[in-house]
Design a protein around this motif. Structure first.
Motif, PDB file in Angstrom:
ATOM      1  N   PHE A   1      63.193  43.121  63.717  1.00 52.15           N
ATOM      2  CA  PHE A   1      63.620  41.828  63.561  1.00 52.15           C
ATOM      3  C   PHE A   1      62.719  41.712  61.716  1.00 52.15           C
TER       4      PHE A   1
ATOM      5  N   LYS B   1      69.828  40.174  73.261  1.00 47.00           N
ATOM      6  CA  LYS B   1      70.116  39.229  75.034  1.00 47.00           C
ATOM      7  C   LYS B   1      70.561  40.022  75.960  1.00 47.00           C
TER       8      LYS B   1
ATOM      9  N   THR C   1      71.716  42.500  66.553  1.00 48.06           N
ATOM     10  CA  THR C   1      70.842  42.971  66.865  1.00 48.06           C
ATOM     11  C   THR C   1      70.543  41.954  67.899  1.00 48.06           C
ATOM     12  N   ILE C   2      70.825  40.934  68.010  1.00 48.56           N
ATOM     13  CA  ILE C   2      69.985  39.471  68.788  1.00 48.56           C
ATOM     14  C   ILE C   2      70.665  39.493  69.345  1.00 48.56           C
ATOM     15  N   ARG C   3      72.164  39.854  69.663  1.00 48.52           N
ATOM     16  CA  ARG C   3      73.087  39.957  70.647  1.00 48.52           C
ATOM     17  C   ARG C   3      72.757  41.359  71.644  1.00 48.52           C
TER      18      ARG C   3
ATOM     19  N   TYR D   1      60.240  37.222  68.884  1.00 47.72           N
ATOM     20  CA  TYR D   1      60.597  37.890  67.880  1.00 47.72           C
ATOM     21  C   TYR D   1      59.742  38.298  66.295  1.00 47.72           C
TER      22      TYR D   1
END
Length: 79
Positions: A56, A28, A23-25, A50
């Motif tokens: 998150f 970004k 999810t973070i990737r 976040y």
């Protein structure tokens, strides 16, 4: 704790960690692409991106619930 319970607990934690990094990737990559259709974000969201993201928050709550369940099983199941 039985081997099955321990294995499922470890598997659940691995899935949570993998999906968090994924999810973070993706976030970004999406933030790198700037679209002219997007509107301006409020300053509160820009200051805490976040904390204000429900994805998150869902990962955090699910991770805490999984850990609580694992610890509950660890202390209630007789060896």
């Amino acid at each position: 704790m039985s081997n099955l319970t321990m294995g499922l607990g470890v598997l659940a934690i691995l899935i949570l960690i993998t999906s968090l990094f994924y999810t973070i990737r993706v976030g970004k990559v999406a933030s790198d692409r700037k679209s002219k259709m997007d509107s301006q974000l409020s300053e509160k969201v820009q200051a805490h991106p976040y904390i204000r993201n429900p994805v998150f928050l869902a990962y955090l709550i699910a991770g805490l619930a999984a850990l609580a369940y694992i610890f509950y099983l660890a202390y209630t199941i007789s060896w």
